[in-house]
Design a protein around this motif. Sequence first.
Motif, short mmCIF file in Angstrom:
data_model
loop_
_atom_site.label_atom_id
_atom_site.label_comp_id
_atom_site.label_asym_id
_atom_site.label_seq_id
_atom_site.Cartn_x
_atom_site.Cartn_y
_atom_site.Cartn_z
N ASP A 1 -12.63 84.62 70.43
CA ASP A 1 -12.64 83.16 70.20
C ASP A 1 -13.89 82.52 70.80
OD1 ASP A 1 -11.73 80.88 69.06
OD2 ASP A 1 -10.28 80.40 70.63
N LEU A 2 -15.01 83.21 70.63
CA LEU A 2 -16.29 82.66 71.09
C LEU A 2 -17.11 82.25 69.87
CD1 LEU A 2 -17.26 85.30 73.83
CD2 LEU A 2 -16.45 82.96 74.22
N PRO A 3 -17.47 80.97 69.77
CA PRO A 3 -18.34 80.56 68.66
C PRO A 3 -19.67 81.31 68.73
CG PRO A 3 -17.44 78.63 69.79
CD PRO A 3 -17.10 79.84 70.63
N VAL A 4 -20.26 81.58 67.56
CA VAL A 4 -21.59 82.19 67.52
C VAL A 4 -22.63 81.11 67.27
CG1 VAL A 4 -20.79 84.47 66.82
CG2 VAL A 4 -21.39 82.80 65.06
N ILE A 5 -23.76 81.24 67.95
CA ILE A 5 -24.83 80.25 67.82
C ILE A 5 -26.06 80.93 67.23
CG2 ILE A 5 -26.36 78.69 69.08
CD1 ILE A 5 -24.23 78.42 71.23
N LEU A 6 -26.46 80.48 66.05
CA LEU A 6 -27.71 80.97 65.49
C LEU A 6 -28.85 80.12 66.03
CD1 LEU A 6 -25.47 81.40 63.01
CD2 LEU A 6 -27.51 82.34 61.94
N HIS A 7 -29.86 80.77 66.55
CA HIS A 7 -31.04 80.06 67.05
C HIS A 7 -32.26 80.84 66.62
CE1 HIS A 7 -34.01 78.11 69.44
NE2 HIS A 7 -33.14 77.30 70.01
N SER A 8 -33.18 80.18 65.95
CA SER A 8 -34.39 80.83 65.50
C SER A 8 -35.56 80.36 66.36
CB SER A 8 -34.64 80.51 64.02
OG SER A 8 -35.65 81.35 63.52
N VAL A 9 -36.75 80.73 65.98
CA VAL A 9 -37.97 80.26 66.61
C VAL A 9 -39.07 80.63 65.63
CG1 VAL A 9 -38.57 82.36 67.89
CG2 VAL A 9 -39.16 80.14 68.85
N THR A 10 -40.21 79.97 65.75
CA THR A 10 -41.28 80.24 64.79
C THR A 10 -41.95 81.57 65.13
OG1 THR A 10 -41.63 77.89 64.45
CG2 THR A 10 -43.42 79.36 63.79
N VAL A 11 -41.76 82.55 64.26
CA VAL A 11 -42.47 83.82 64.39
C VAL A 11 -43.10 84.13 63.04
CG1 VAL A 11 -40.93 84.78 66.15
CG2 VAL A 11 -40.45 85.24 63.75
N THR A 12 -44.14 84.94 63.08
CA THR A 12 -44.74 85.41 61.83
C THR A 12 -44.48 86.90 61.75
OG1 THR A 12 -46.42 83.70 61.87
CG2 THR A 12 -46.89 85.65 60.55
N SER A 13 -43.70 87.30 60.76
CA SER A 13 -43.36 88.72 60.64
C SER A 13 -43.13 89.02 59.17
CB SER A 13 -42.12 89.03 61.48
OG SER A 13 -40.96 88.96 60.71
N PRO A 14 -43.11 90.29 58.81
CA PRO A 14 -42.92 90.63 57.39
C PRO A 14 -41.50 90.40 56.90
CG PRO A 14 -43.69 92.53 58.69
CD PRO A 14 -43.29 91.48 59.64
N VAL A 15 -40.64 89.91 57.77
CA VAL A 15 -39.23 89.80 57.44
C VAL A 15 -38.93 88.42 56.83
CG1 VAL A 15 -36.93 89.71 58.46
CG2 VAL A 15 -38.59 91.39 59.28
N PHE A 16 -38.24 88.41 55.72
CA PHE A 16 -37.87 87.14 55.07
C PHE A 16 -37.02 86.29 56.02
CE2 PHE A 16 -34.87 84.57 52.66
CZ PHE A 16 -35.71 83.86 51.85
#
Lengths: 143, 377
Positions: free
Chosen positions: B192-207
């Motif tokens: 019962d733990l919410p998940v938190i999506l957090h990104s950051v600006t990176v440049t990588s070959p990944v979509f």
Amino acid sequence: MSGSQEMAEHAVETDTKTPQPAPVEYPVGPASDFPPGSHKIVQVGTQEVGVFNVNGDLHALINICPHQYGPVCDGSVGGEMSCNASTGWKFQWSRDGEILICPWHGLEFDLTTGQCLAPKEMRLRKCKVSLVDGEVRVSLRAG
Amino acid sequence: MSVQSNRTASDGMVIVDCDVHVNDLPEFLAPHCEMPWRKSLEILGATPRRYLDVPGYAPAFGLDAPMPGGHATRSVNNPQAMRDELDALGIDYGILLPDHLLKFATLPNIEYATALSHAYNRWLVAEWMREGSGLYGAIMACPQNPEDSAKEIERYAGTPGICSVYLPTAGVDPLWGARRYDPILAAAEAADLPVILHSVTVTSPVFPAQLHQFENYFARQVIGHAFSMMANLVSIMHTGVPVRYPKLKIVFTESGVSWVPCMMWRMDRYHQEFRRTVPFLEERPSEYMRRQMWFATQPLDEPINPKYLVETMEHYGGADRTLFASDWPHHDFDHPRGLAKLPLTQEQRRKIMGENALSLFKLPMPKRLTKREIQPV
């Protein structure tokens, strides 16, 4: 419900409520023209109606998709793909011959109820269909 | 610290900040890290580096020439400093997320990443979780090693202060929602733990992080976070995560909220056409979003008329699905006062600023508000 769906349903309703000359029930052909698995578009007064024979039962639906007014009954008939807890989260094909797919945008409708399989509040308008002395008759009254 | 204390906008209102960052330098984590990777962190700790730019730890993929008048480079090194700074911002509770390890998902070595996630979680609990501090933690998931990560979530579930699971999102490959991550989501749901999506600006070959074509950081920053959230939201929906984990609560951070109606409407539209390909979605995608997903405000979208933002929020559920976040101490942080200009009712403001988060993360009402009667609306 979105405005466009309301409009679409309203449009269908308005058209079908336009005063119709008698008779109320329109003959659309002998029963032999509508064998099981068949589907055929017929003219009923001012409306095009799709008549479908699903496992021996006739179903008639007005040929207007509530999504963008496409000729839904021109679409192909198939089954329902499901995947949920009761299928063990495996894709499962069922109800073959009972699902109509609109040729414009692929919306799926249950032929027996008119119910759309995606947005639940969207449905096709069904017509009353009857068999009188070997002749199929369709009325624009809700069936 | 140049931030002035100001409670006038929030007096009588709990303020929960869903996104503040702790300085997770390699030398801080080293004592908590398993061998042999502790050696790597010790080397990194002794190597000169730039702000949030540590090759082999927080690869910055720096592409830009330095310019005069650089950005603020604030870091918060310990719980006392964080408490003082959140007090100055008028924030009751902060949910702690990493700083360098925002780029964690780009690290390719599975064993190293696994050890690093263990070290971060040990360090977070040992150094930052203090009863009564108002600082709450998110256990870091390791997308490189989902099975181990599930055990890590089980290990820390119930630890005082731990209220959520952080899903490293920048450069994650494949995107969240891919079935290989199911053990992580199952463990978070079970705990019962919410998940938190957090990104950051990176440049990588990944979509969708292939940002190399942009000439400057302005463009990469505009695109980076928001596209990351959009892609991950669709990915989460396209494998039926909300259906398969109906009790899982999912929070999207650091991308503002204006992108949400766009993706919500696009998914609803194509769900009509392609229901056969996602038959597990028995309702419109927006229905799942309105039930299981929350969206954090920072960086606050700033239309010319603030009412446009409030109207935009309404499309995805408005005050019920929106959480305040500051992103302190980063360059584009939002002061709680920044939301004062939004034309919200007092009830909507209370929900966004803190009450939604109290209930989502199961946090107690802060003492300053339980000591006396809460101000009437």
